[in-house]
Motif scaffolding. Sequence first.
Motif, short mmCIF file in Angstrom:
data_model
loop_
_atom_site.label_atom_id
_atom_site.label_comp_id
_atom_site.label_asym_id
_atom_site.label_seq_id
_atom_site.Cartn_x
_atom_site.Cartn_y
_atom_site.Cartn_z
N GLY A 57 0.84 -1.18 0.09
CA GLY A 57 0.02 0.12 0.23
C GLY A 57 0.91 1.41 0.13
O GLY A 57 0.65 2.34 -0.81
N ASP A 58 1.98 1.11 0.68
CA ASP A 58 2.61 2.33 0.84
C ASP A 58 3.38 2.79 -0.63
O ASP A 58 3.69 3.80 -0.98
N GLU A 59 3.60 1.65 -1.23
CA GLU A 59 4.31 1.58 -2.45
C GLU A 59 3.57 1.68 -3.70
O GLU A 59 3.43 2.89 -4.63
N LYS A 60 2.22 1.14 -4.04
CA LYS A 60 1.52 1.21 -5.02
C LYS A 60 0.04 2.19 -4.68
O LYS A 60 -0.57 2.70 -5.62
N GLY A 61 -0.06 2.66 -3.22
CA GLY A 61 -1.33 3.27 -2.88
C GLY A 61 -2.24 2.29 -2.42
O GLY A 61 -2.61 1.45 -3.04
N PHE A 62 -2.70 2.48 -1.33
CA PHE A 62 -3.84 1.69 -0.74
C PHE A 62 -4.93 1.88 -1.84
O PHE A 62 -5.42 3.21 -1.92
N LEU A 63 -5.84 0.82 -1.70
CA LEU A 63 -7.19 0.90 -2.71
C LEU A 63 -6.77 1.36 -4.23
O LEU A 63 -7.48 1.89 -4.80
N SER A 64 -5.49 1.10 -4.72
CA SER A 64 -5.26 1.46 -5.91
C SER A 64 -5.52 -0.05 -6.74
O SER A 64 -5.69 -0.91 -6.03
N ILE A 65 -5.74 -0.15 -8.12
CA ILE A 65 -5.88 -1.28 -8.67
C ILE A 65 -4.72 -2.39 -8.42
O ILE A 65 -4.98 -3.50 -8.05
N ASP A 66 -3.67 -1.97 -8.57
CA ASP A 66 -2.49 -2.73 -8.27
C ASP A 66 -2.46 -3.47 -7.04
O ASP A 66 -1.99 -4.47 -6.73
N TRP A 67 -2.78 -2.56 -5.91
CA TRP A 67 -2.89 -2.94 -4.35
C TRP A 67 -4.22 -4.14 -4.43
O TRP A 67 -3.86 -4.99 -3.75
N PHE A 68 -5.23 -3.88 -4.98
CA PHE A 68 -6.47 -4.68 -5.19
C PHE A 68 -6.15 -6.03 -5.75
O PHE A 68 -6.35 -7.08 -5.04
N LEU A 69 -5.20 -6.08 -6.81
CA LEU A 69 -4.79 -7.21 -7.41
C LEU A 69 -3.91 -8.16 -6.27
O LEU A 69 -4.24 -9.21 -6.39
N GLN A 70 -3.19 -7.63 -5.52
CA GLN A 70 -2.45 -8.08 -4.81
C GLN A 70 -3.24 -8.79 -3.54
O GLN A 70 -3.36 -9.77 -3.21
N ALA A 71 -4.15 -7.70 -3.01
CA ALA A 71 -5.35 -8.32 -1.98
C ALA A 71 -5.97 -9.43 -2.48
O ALA A 71 -6.24 -10.28 -1.72
N ASP A 326 -3.83 3.59 -17.03
CA ASP A 326 -3.86 3.05 -15.41
C ASP A 326 -5.09 2.21 -15.27
O ASP A 326 -4.78 1.05 -14.51
N LEU A 327 -6.20 2.90 -15.15
CA LEU A 327 -7.36 2.43 -14.93
C LEU A 327 -7.79 1.19 -16.01
O LEU A 327 -8.14 0.18 -15.47
N GLY A 328 -7.36 1.41 -17.14
CA GLY A 328 -7.93 0.36 -18.18
C GLY A 328 -6.96 -0.80 -17.93
O GLY A 328 -7.57 -1.99 -18.10
N GLN A 329 -5.71 -0.86 -17.63
CA GLN A 329 -4.84 -1.98 -17.63
C GLN A 329 -5.23 -2.88 -16.57
O GLN A 329 -4.92 -4.35 -16.56
N GLY A 330 -5.84 -2.43 -15.38
CA GLY A 330 -6.01 -3.20 -14.19
C GLY A 330 -7.41 -3.84 -14.11
O GLY A 330 -7.39 -4.70 -13.23
N LEU A 331 -8.43 -3.25 -14.83
CA LEU A 331 -9.73 -3.58 -14.85
C LEU A 331 -9.95 -5.17 -15.17
O LEU A 331 -10.41 -6.11 -14.53
N THR A 332 -9.42 -5.53 -16.26
CA THR A 332 -9.46 -7.01 -16.84
C THR A 332 -8.70 -7.83 -15.73
O THR A 332 -9.46 -9.04 -15.49
N PRO A 333 -7.25 -7.79 -15.42
CA PRO A 333 -7.14 -8.82 -14.30
C PRO A 333 -7.66 -8.75 -12.97
O PRO A 333 -7.84 -9.94 -12.34
N LEU A 334 -8.50 -7.75 -12.64
CA LEU A 334 -9.00 -7.93 -11.45
C LEU A 334 -10.63 -8.59 -11.74
O LEU A 334 -10.72 -9.19 -10.71
N GLU A 335 -10.97 -8.41 -12.77
CA GLU A 335 -12.23 -9.28 -13.11
C GLU A 335 -11.95 -10.64 -13.08
O GLU A 335 -12.86 -11.43 -12.78
N VAL A 336 -10.66 -11.04 -13.76
CA VAL A 336 -10.48 -12.35 -13.66
C VAL A 336 -10.22 -12.93 -12.37
O VAL A 336 -10.88 -13.94 -12.02
N GLN A 337 -9.67 -12.17 -11.32
CA GLN A 337 -9.43 -12.46 -9.94
C GLN A 337 -10.97 -12.87 -9.28
O GLN A 337 -11.32 -13.89 -8.77
N VAL A 338 -11.97 -12.03 -9.65
CA VAL A 338 -13.11 -12.13 -9.19
C VAL A 338 -14.05 -13.17 -9.54
O VAL A 338 -14.71 -13.96 -8.55
#
Length: 361
Positions: A57-71, A326-338
């Motif tokens: 969270g400190d590196e990528k930003g809490f509640l960023s898409i990259d952070w949620f991908l890790q979460a 940044d927004l567009g690139q993270g949405l697809t992998p996030l949806e895959v995880q869901v």
Amino acid sequence: MAHKEGSSLFASLGAVLNLPFSLHRSHANNVAFKRHPLLQEFDTRLRDRLDSLKPAGDEKGFLSIDWFLQAMSVVLATHANVESLIPESHLTLSLQRDDKWIDEYLDDSAKLLDVCNVLKEGISDVEHYQMLVQLALHNLDNKEISGELKYSRARNALTECKEAIKKKDTEYRQGFPKSKLENCSSMLRTMGEKLVNPKGQEAMKGNGFLNAIYGAKVTTILLCGLLVTALACKPKRPLTSLSVASHYKWSASLTTLQQRVKEETDKRKNKGSIALLRELDSVDASVRRLHEILDRHLNGRAFPLSREQSQELAQEVEFLRKHSSDLGQGLTPLEVQVNELFKTLIASRLALLDIISSART
């Protein structure tokens, strides 16, 4: 983390339970409970994964898409770890269904399936918004037209972007019926409040297997709850907050993570952020700035633009392009995880129901 399709917490449970099920509780339940080494390893891994989300969270930003991908990777890995405990659990069930955890698991997993569906719809809404942003950028990049007409079309597209966010926001603030995201947030909060830490004989069962299920449910409710809130705009509900028993290795890590996320989101709210999802908030802010610039030029009929005006406009266009990318690139992998979580929950429910059905025949 990769998972085989159809894998579940209960995929191999039938063999482990040595069907038909015992009609009585195992004599082992009357013996002093000692935590199985694999359960201790599960607790350690869960603690380490939750701890890893703080520096991320400190590196990528809490509640960023990259952070949620890790979460979400933490959620999926935790479910996989619970599955790995099954061969060592030696768990017995009762045909009279006096094992309350079965009913609780089936009820909670059904609710989490609903959560997955709402998350997929929430991601789809953001993808639609992203499409409107791309339309605005396309108009600005169109070399076939120039001057006032080009900027007018771009402003119109940006107006649609603003209206899309405003409509999403209005669902929360102007007395409209609750949106699916808000209803989902309330449901997760209620699930968290009703979470029961396994105690006594229940805690002894299956070498503490129910404690691992408890850890998986806590992790899923917390992190999916954060994602639900982040996908909303101006959420009026507070972040999902869980109170868990302190004797688990991961308890302090979860509490610290919750507090750290709350501190960061409070700062964002105080700054007037419209969305807790960082990339969505950045795109919205850039849309508003660019719309203001174009509106000013069009209303003032300031054409052709001066060098300074052109530079200001070009800079803001690039900001929007970067944030939108940044927004567009993270949405697809996030949806895959869901989707992967949805499949895992479905497979677990079907396997457990099949085991129960087989035991009764």
